[in-house]
Design an enzyme around this catalytic site. Structure first.
Site, mmCIF file in Angstrom:
data_model
loop_
_atom_site.group_PDB
_atom_site.id
_atom_site.type_symbol
_atom_site.label_atom_id
_atom_site.label_comp_id
_atom_site.label_asym_id
_atom_site.label_seq_id
_atom_site.Cartn_x
_atom_site.Cartn_y
_atom_site.Cartn_z
ATOM 1 N N GLU A 133 -67.881 17.592 -34.443
ATOM 2 C CA GLU A 133 -66.982 17.232 -33.352
ATOM 3 C C GLU A 133 -67.660 16.088 -32.611
ATOM 4 O OE1 GLU A 133 -63.441 18.331 -30.865
ATOM 5 O OE2 GLU A 133 -64.094 18.853 -32.876
ATOM 6 N N CYS A 166 -65.725 14.590 -24.252
ATOM 7 C CA CYS A 166 -65.178 13.854 -25.394
ATOM 8 C C CYS A 166 -63.663 13.780 -25.331
ATOM 9 C CB CYS A 166 -65.643 14.491 -26.702
ATOM 10 S SG CYS A 166 -65.275 16.258 -26.827
#
Length: 473
Positions: free
Chosen positions: A226, A260
């Site tokens: 990720e 993020c």
């Protein structure tokens, strides 16, 4: 190793990185304990995690203090801890549903049936980042444990203080301490873990993710990455502008933009641009720093001092190329030893600027206009990233229709950054934002399991292909 306090700038915490040989021994022990952990069954594993949850609740004050010192912020830390408790319950429920007995399947051959089974990986290595130290160290760990794996977690060296609390809580649960451990260290420790584990989950930058991917490929072990994001938000003319402005402001500035899935690019139709930008600027300008009191103010410090250089570089580049600041500041501010970035609304931006192309990881709100939906889609997809995004419109149907064309794994409709609080939607990362199966929803358990099938011949007669072989002989 010395750790910097993000509020004071002082290096006031020391820890020792775990030596490679000690890590190897720990990994060996955890792998050896894994078969019994798996054989005990899901009910027993769930009970152990529920026992751990009670211990963690007793450690809540110590955990809160450690995480606040690590990150310099308060309300996001409290949210992290609350999400931890609810996530244990959620994953236990997901696992119960996932591991329901699998019925035997018939095949095209009448006397052969199939029985599917799951086999967990022995040792999972989790390498987690500094922006949400607790949450992102456990988002893979809890489902891996429920799947029947042992887990070693290596958090970021930028935010290591909570490791001591986590290991203390683990040590109070005898069955858990055999299969779970947090280890302190830097990138070298993380690289050593990649060499020891049977599967790696990594959350962090795309640059480091490439290194993890390459090292895992050498060993032919699976990885789940990720990585970075540059999430877009699109505001259509029919949207409720008050809701859009409030949602995007939150999605861009929560945790001082250090996420993020932060909204880092905002595209608004030119017919409503002035009104929307006015509302967005007003909201952003009202947000306060928490420099005087960690409990007051919505914007905490920049946790990692090296990120300050990136934020400042992106702002400098944008301003030199013609961007205009409506609220905020031209660079991060050093206040009482900590670095802070005020929520900054930028206009007159374009895709030649780093602020619209590279991950900034700060509370920056660059706004660009578009004239039609096709242009909005083109701009939103003009990125090497594809993590998530948001679309605002007067109806769900209109927003969904446009959202289908936005490249990303999770598109919030008439809200922003919903994956920060909603962890049930199954999604994957697109482009350079990552690789591997979903880490949310019940299907996330599949990442830690290999599929096995028993091909069962039910009758006692010779098989036709055996008879045919005998005739040829």
């Amino acid at each position: 190793m010395n750790t910097r306090n993000p509020r004071t700038g002082e290096k006031d915490y020391f820890f020792s990185a775990m030596p490679a040989e000690e890590l190897a021994a720990l990994c060996s022990q955890a792998r050896s304990a894994q078969p019994d952990w798996n054989e005990n069954g899901l009910t027993a594993r769930s009970a152990v995690l529920q026992e751990w949850k009670l211990v963690l609740q007793q450690e809540k004050t110590a955990l809160l203090e450690a995480l606040q010192q690590d990150t310099g912020r308060s309300w996001e830390t409290k949210l992290e801890i609350d999400l931890l408790f609810s996530s244990i319950d959620r994953w236990c429920k997901h696992a119960e549903e996932f591991f329901e007995p699998i019925p035997t399947k018939k095949t095209q051959i009448p006397f052969i049936r199939l029985q599917q089974d799951w086999v967990p990986y022995g040792l999972v290595g989790v390498i987690s980042p500094w922006n949400f130290p607790l949450l992102l160290s456990l988002i893979d760990t809890i489902p891996a444990l429920l799947a029947g794996c042992s887990v070693i977690v290596k958090p970021s060296e930028v935010t290591p203080r909570f490791i001591e609390v986590m290991n203390r809580s683990i040590s109070k649960v005898p069955e858990l301490k055999k299969v779970l451990r947090y280890v302190a260290g830097d990138g070298t420790t993380g690289a050593a873990l990649v060499q020891e584990a049977d599967l790696i989950c990594f959350t962090g930058s795309t640059a480091t993710g490439r290194k993890v991917y390459a090292a895992a490929a050498e060993r032919m072990i699976p990885v789940f990455l990720e990585l970075g994001g540059k999430d877009p938000a699109i505001v259509l003319p029919s949207a409720n502008l008050d809701i859009a402005a409030a949602s995007i402001c939150w999605g861009s500035t929560a945790n001082a933009g250090q996420s993020c899935l932060s909204i880092e690019r905002i595209y608004v139709h030119d017919k409503i641009a002035h009104e929307f930008i006015t509302k967005l600027t007003e909201r952003a300008s009202q947000l306060m720093l928490n420099d005087r009191d960690i409990e007051e103010g919505e914007i905490g410090p920049i946790i990692f001092d090296k990120q300050v250089q990136i934020i400042d570089e992106h702002l400098k580049d944008a301003l030199e190329k013609g961007a205009e600041i409506l609220t905020g500041s031209r660079s991060c501010e050093l206040i009482n030893g900590g670095y802070y970035c005020r929520p900054t609304v930028l206009v007159n931006v374009n895709h030649s600027m780093k602020i619209m192309q590279e991950e900034t990881f700060g509370p920056i709100l660059p706004v660009m206009t578009f004239s039609n939906k096709e242009e909005a889609i083109r701009l939103a997809n003009d990125s090497v990233y594809g993590l998530s995004g948001a679309v605002f419109a007067g109806s769900v149907e209109e927003a969904m229709e446009l959202g289908k064309h936005v490249t990303g794994g999770a598109i919030s409709i008439n809200d922003a950054a919903l994956t920060a609080i909603m962890h049930e939607g199954e999604k994957t990362s697109f482009k350079l934002s990552g690789i591997g199966g979903t880490r949310m929803g019940a299907a996330a358990l599949k990442r830690f399991l290999r599929q096995k099938v028993f091909i069962i011949k039910e009758n006692v007669e010779p098989s036709p292909w055996t008879i045919q072989l005998q005739r040829k002989a």
